[in-house]
Write a protein that holds these residues in place. Structure first.
Motif, short mmCIF file in Angstrom:
data_model
loop_
_atom_site.label_atom_id
_atom_site.label_comp_id
_atom_site.label_asym_id
_atom_site.label_seq_id
_atom_site.Cartn_x
_atom_site.Cartn_y
_atom_site.Cartn_z
N ASN A 130 82.08 87.04 57.07
CA ASN A 130 82.57 86.99 55.68
C ASN A 130 81.76 86.06 54.77
OD1 ASN A 130 83.66 84.74 56.96
ND2 ASN A 130 85.54 84.77 55.76
N PHE A 131 81.24 84.96 55.35
CA PHE A 131 80.32 84.08 54.61
C PHE A 131 79.13 83.83 55.54
CE2 PHE A 131 84.35 83.35 52.50
CZ PHE A 131 83.99 83.26 51.15
N TYR A 134 77.19 80.38 54.72
CA TYR A 134 78.00 79.16 54.62
C TYR A 134 78.63 78.76 55.95
CZ TYR A 134 82.64 77.04 53.97
OH TYR A 134 83.77 76.29 54.13
N GLN A 135 79.15 79.76 56.69
CA GLN A 135 79.84 79.41 57.94
C GLN A 135 78.87 78.78 58.93
OE1 GLN A 135 83.01 79.83 57.88
NE2 GLN A 135 83.66 81.79 57.05
N ARG A 255 88.33 86.89 45.29
CA ARG A 255 87.00 86.39 45.63
C ARG A 255 86.56 86.95 46.99
NH1 ARG A 255 84.37 81.53 47.43
NH2 ARG A 255 86.21 80.91 48.57
N SER A 260 88.47 85.97 52.62
CA SER A 260 88.26 84.53 52.89
C SER A 260 89.46 84.06 53.69
CB SER A 260 88.23 83.71 51.60
OG SER A 260 87.25 84.19 50.74
N CYS A 261 89.16 83.25 54.70
CA CYS A 261 90.27 82.74 55.52
C CYS A 261 91.27 81.98 54.66
CB CYS A 261 89.72 81.84 56.63
SG CYS A 261 88.60 80.59 56.01
N ASN A 262 90.74 81.29 53.63
CA ASN A 262 91.60 80.40 52.83
C ASN A 262 91.95 81.00 51.47
OD1 ASN A 262 89.01 80.27 51.89
ND2 ASN A 262 89.02 78.10 51.48
N GLY A 416 88.16 76.85 47.97
CA GLY A 416 86.81 76.54 47.48
C GLY A 416 86.30 75.33 48.24
N SER A 417 85.41 75.62 49.19
CA SER A 417 84.89 74.53 50.03
C SER A 417 83.97 73.64 49.24
CB SER A 417 84.06 75.13 51.15
OG SER A 417 84.81 76.02 51.87
O1 LIG Z 1 86.69 82.10 55.34
C1 LIG Z 1 86.70 80.90 54.99
C2 LIG Z 1 85.62 80.36 54.21
C3 LIG Z 1 86.02 79.61 52.99
C4 LIG Z 1 84.98 79.67 51.94
C5 LIG Z 1 85.29 78.84 50.74
O2 LIG Z 1 86.22 78.07 50.71
O3 LIG Z 1 84.49 78.87 49.80
#
Ligand SMILES: O=CCCCC(=O)O
Length: 451
Positions: A130-131, A134-135, A255, A260-262, A416-417
Motif C-alpha cells: 500500500n505504501f 514508505y513502509q 487517501r 491505509s492501515c490508519n 499522517g505519519s
Molecule cells: O498503512 C499504513 C501507513 C500509514 C501511512 C501514513 O500515515 O501516511
C-alpha cells in the motif's frame, strides 16, 4: 511469482520468478556475514550513507512515483508525497540517529552504569504494497543507522519498487551485504526466520500475515515488530465549520484509495450533527471522488491496488448491504481494479462490517448520543491502531484521547505519519513501534554495562 499488473487496465506487464531456496539461503548468508562489517563502521559513516540515500530518494521522486502508479495504482501526486515522507525519514535518522544511539549513563545503587545501544544482527523485513516506499523506509533507515543489516521481502505486486529502493541504497553506499532485496515467497519466510543469522523480523501487513510471522518468530525466539490492520475511529464531537470538517474527514478516508492501515474507517458523529454530516459527506464523496487514471494529477480516485483487492472490498460492501446496512453512495465495481467511493450507514454490531477492516474507499458513519457513547463505539473493535478526535473544546478532546484504546491519537487531523512521531498500535493492530526515537530501539541490544 512476483508480477507487475497495471490495476488501471488489468494488463500484465511483467512476471518475475520467485527466488529459489538456494538463492534465499545465499541472500541470508550475505547479510548475515555482512553484519559485523557494517556494525563495526563508525556510526557517523552509516549516518552519512543514510543521508545520501535521502538525497537520492528526493532526486528520483518522479521515477518512484511512476513505478508505484503502475504497480499498485497510487495517484501520481500521492506517490510524490509518499517519497517526500521517505526523504524525511532517512534524513531524520541520519541526523538524529547518532544521538539516539549514544551511550546513556545511569546512576544506580552502589555505583554507576551505562546503557550501550548496539545492533543485534541481520533482520528480515516483510513489507506490503500500500505504501511501497514508505513502509520500507521506516524499517530500513533506523536499522541501518543502528548497524543492523537487512534482508527485504517486498509484496509480490511491487517488484519494481523493491528493485528501485535497493538500487538507491546501494548507490548511496550501503554495501550489498548490508541490504539485500530477495524475491522470496511467503512460504520461504519460516526458513528465513529459522536461520540463526536472522535475529528479528518486522512485518507490515494483514492480521493473517502477522499471526503467521509472529508464530514463526516465537518458535525461533526472534524479535518481532508487527504493524497490522486497523479500523480507526474518527470522532466528530462538534465543529465550528461543518463543511471543512467534512472535507478533511473525506480526504483522510479516501487517501491512497482508502488503503491505509490508519485511515479513519469508522466515522462517529454526535447525533445533533449526524444527519447534516451524513448528507454533506455523501455528497462530497459522490461528487469529488470520481474514478480515473491514476497517472493524471487531476484525478481523485484511482483503482485499488489489484483486481483481487477490489473484489474483496466490493464483496464486503455487498455483504454489509445484505445484512441491513444502508448504502448512501457508491459500491459498484468498475473496470479492472476500480470501485466507486462508498458510504455506508446503519451498520450494527451484528454485521461483519462493524468489526472487520475494510481496506478500500469505503466510509462507515455511526451516530453517537454523547461523548461517552462515541468513545464506547470507538473502543468496540478488535483493532487499536490510531484514532482521531475532531472538536473545538480542548478539554473534551483530551478526555477522549485519555480513554481511546489506540496506539496513536490525533486532534482535528487524521493520521499522517511523520518521521519524528512514533507509529504503532495495540490489540490486533500489532506490537512495537516504528518512527521517532522508539523506531530505532526495536532491534537494539540495550546492553547494561556496570562500571
Ligand atoms: O498503512 C499504513 C501507513 C500509514 C501511512 C501514513 O500515515 O501516511
Amino acid at each position: 511469482m512476483y508480477t507487475v499488473t497495471d490495476p488501471a487496465t488489468g494488463q500484465l506487464i511483467e512476471e518475475i520468478e520467485n527466488a529459489t531456496d538456494a538463492e534465499v539461503r545465499e541472500a541470508i548468508e550475505r547479510v548475515g556475514n555482512g553484519y559485523r562489517r557494517w556494525r563495526d563502521r563508525p556510526v557517523a559513516e552509516r549516518a552519512a550513507i543514510v543521508a545520501r540515500a535521502a538525497d537520492l530518494f528526493e532526486e528520483r521522486a518522479d521515477e518512484l512515483a511512476a513505478v508505484m502508479t503502475l504497480e499498485m495504482g497510487k495517484r501520481i501526486n500521492e506517490g510524490r508525497g509518499e517519497v517526500g515522507i521517505v526523504v524525511d525519514i532517512f534524513r531524520y535518522y541520519a541526523e538524529r540517529g547518532p544521538d539516539l544511539i549514544a551511550d546513556q549513563p545511569l546512576a544506580i545503587r552502589g555505583g554507576s552504569a551505562v546503557i550501550r545501544k548496539e545492533p543485534i544482527g541481520a533482520l528480515l523485513g516483510v513489507m506490503p504494497w500500500n505504501f511501497p516506499c514508505y513502509q520500507v523506509a521506516r524499517f530500513v533507515a533506523p536499522n541501518l543507522v543502528l548497524g543492523n543489516t537487512i534482508l527485504l521481502k517486498h509484496a509480490s505486486i511491487c517488484p519494481r519498487s523493491a528493485l528501485a529502493i535497493e538500487k538507491i541504497l546501494h548507490e548511496a553506499g550501503v554495501p550489498d551485504d548490508a541490504y539485500a532485496n530477495v524475491f522470496a515467497s511467503s512460504r520461504q519466510v519460516p526458513m528465513i526466520l529459522a536461520d540463526p543469522r536472522i535475529q528479528g523480523v518486522s512485518l507490515t501487513g494483514s492480521e493473517k500475515a502477522g499471526i503467521s510471522v509472529a508464530a514463526e518468530a516465537g518458535r525461533n525466539l526472534k524479535r518481532c515488530v508487527l504493524e497490522l490492520g486497523g479500523s480507526d475511529p474518527l470522532l466528530v464531537l462538534d465543529t465550528a465549520d461543518l463543511d471543512e470538517t467534512v472535507r478533511t474527514v473525506a480526504t483522510a478516508r479516501m487517501r491512497n484509495c482508502g488503503q491505509s492501515c490508519n485511515a479513519p474507517k469508522r466515522i462517529i458523529v454526535q447525533s445533533d450533527l449526524y444527519e447534516e454530516f451524513v448528507d454533506r459527506f455523501t455528497k462530497r464523496v459522490a461528487d469529488y471522488y470520481v474514478p480515473g487514471d491514476p497517472s493524471d494529477p487531476s484525478v481523485k480516485l484511482p483503482p485499488l491496488a489489484s483486481v483481487a483487492a477490489a473484489d474483496e472490498v466490493a464483496g464486503q460492501v455487498a455483504r454489509a448491504v445484505e445484512q441491513g446496512a444502508t448504502l448512501r453512495t457508491g459500491g459498484r465495481r468498475g473496470e479492472a481494479a476500480y470501485l466507486e467511493a462508498t458510504v455506508l450507514t446503519d451498520v450494527t454490531p451484528e454485521m461483519d462490517a462493524y468489526r472487520e477492516e475494510i481496506f478500500g474507499p469505503v466510509a462507515i458513519l455511526f451516530r453517537a448520543e454523547s461523548d461517552d457513547h462515541a468513545i464506547e463505539i470507538a473502543n468496540d473493535s478488535p483493532f487499536g491502531l490510531g484514532a482521531a478526535v475532531f472538536g473545538t473544546d480542548p478539554a473534551r478532546l483530551r478526555r477522549a484521547a485519555d480513554r481511546l484504546e489506540a496506539g496513536m491519537v490525533y486532534f482535528n487531523k487524521s493520521g499522517g505519519s511523520q518521521a519524528d512521531l512514533p507509529f504503532g498500535g495495540i490489540k490486533r493492530s500489532g506490537m512495537g513501534r516504528e518512527l521517532g526515537p522508539s523506531g530505532i530501539e526495536e532491534f537494539m541490544n540495550q546492553k547494561s554495562i556496570r562500571l
